[in-house]
Design an enzyme around this catalytic site. Structure first.
Site, PDB file in Angstrom:
ATOM      1  N   CYS A 170       0.819  -1.226   0.000  1.00  0.00           N
ATOM      2  CA  CYS A 170       0.000   0.000   0.000  1.00  0.00           C
ATOM      3  C   CYS A 170       0.848   1.269   0.000  1.00  0.00           C
ATOM      4  CB  CYS A 170      -0.981  -0.008   1.168  1.00  0.00           C
ATOM      5  SG  CYS A 170      -0.261   0.056   2.824  1.00  0.00           S
ATOM      6  N   HIS A 215      -2.881   1.018   6.910  1.00  0.00           N
ATOM      7  CA  HIS A 215      -3.134   0.995   5.473  1.00  0.00           C
ATOM      8  C   HIS A 215      -3.301   2.420   4.953  1.00  0.00           C
ATOM      9  CE1 HIS A 215      -4.236  -0.840   1.693  1.00  0.00           C
ATOM     10  NE2 HIS A 215      -5.389  -0.177   1.658  1.00  0.00           N
ATOM     11  N   HIS A 227      -6.108   2.031  -4.211  1.00  0.00           N
ATOM     12  CA  HIS A 227      -5.111   1.542  -3.251  1.00  0.00           C
ATOM     13  C   HIS A 227      -4.646   0.159  -3.665  1.00  0.00           C
ATOM     14  CE1 HIS A 227      -8.049  -1.023  -0.663  1.00  0.00           C
ATOM     15  NE2 HIS A 227      -8.607  -0.780  -1.830  1.00  0.00           N
TER      16      HIS A 227
END
Length: 262
Positions: A170, A215, A227
């Site tokens: 990420c 995240h 993402h």
């Protein structure tokens, strides 16, 4: 050696000096490093932003301190394609055969547009200009350009520690997209969350960073993010609004903060 450059087109950076440890990140070809410690065939290295880890010393070439200190000012091209083929003067492939997205080099553009560069081992190489762009520290950045860049990588798989179209994690995905516009972000989510300035959830705009528990993604609008996550099998567009398609309840519930970078 006290300083080194990466001689592989993509080199894993490990948490410990062994292959079965956790992958911390990855290194790109030509990247300069400061070496801190040697153990069992691995070197503990420090990147120019201070990030550290262990790399296999067989894929490192000794370098100079000035290459490490002055890297940002010495490179003038960045790879914009997933891969940029490396060629000799007959335009035939030479090792390591290609450079990954985000690799930075020093090059000279010829009259026919071909970019000539020198590899860390001293060999001359040539690259097609459509796979590169000049690094412009004054390049204007807007949210739509940033989003267009991010969407190039839809479908790229998730890889813990990954920083390339062979597999992103990420924060690696976010960092590499912003780097195309000469915006430097920290490597890890826990540090990226300190960048820019905080914005309220109902004020999120395109291009903002949206953080969740461990995240991060890039806002497409107030409700959608692009993402790279294991739960979406890679780079994907999803929503944190339960009334929309591709809603991710876990992201909605684990929302932390949004930060404005541009």
């Amino acid at each position: 050696m006290n300083f080194a450059k990466v001689a592989a087109n993509l080199l894993d950076l490990w948490m410990e000096p062994c292959y079965n440890s956790e992958r911390a990140s990855q290194l790109l070809y030509n990247e300069p490093l400061k070496t801190l410690e040697e153990r069992d065939g691995f070197l503990k290295v420090q990147q120019t932003d201070g990030y550290t880890g262990w790399a296999d010393q067989r894929f490192l070439i000794e370098s100079l301190e000035q290459d490490f200190r002055g890297f940002a000012n010495s490179v003038n091209f960045i790879v914009t394609a997933a891969q940029a083929k490396l060629m000799d003067n007959k335009l035939e492939s030479i090792p390591p055969h290609f450079l990954y997205y985000g690799t930075r080099i020093k090059g000279t553009k010829s009259k026919n547009g071909i970019v000539a560069s020198t590899l860390p081992n001293g060999q001359k190489t040539y690259l097609k200009p459509q796979n590169l762009k000049p690094i412009n520290k004054n390049e204007p950045v807007n949210a739509n350009k940033l989003l267009k860049e991010a969407k190039k990588w839809l479908g790229v798989p998730y890889l813990w520690g990954g920083i390339s179209p062979a597999g992103f994690d990420c924060s690696g995905f976010v960092r590499q997209v912003f780097a195309q516009f000469n915006i430097s972000l920290p490597r890890d989510t826990k540090d990226q969350i300190m960048a820019g300035r905080e914005v309220a959830r109902d004020s999120i705009k395109t291009g903002d960073l949206v953080f969740f528990k461990r995240h991060v993604g890039i806002a497409m609008n107030k409700s959608q993010i692009i993402h790279c996550s294991l739960g979406s099998s890679g780079v994907h567009i999803q929503s944190i609004d339960k009334g929309e398609n591709d809603y991710r309840n876990d992201l909605d519930q684990n929302y932390a903060v949004a930060r404005r970078i541009i």
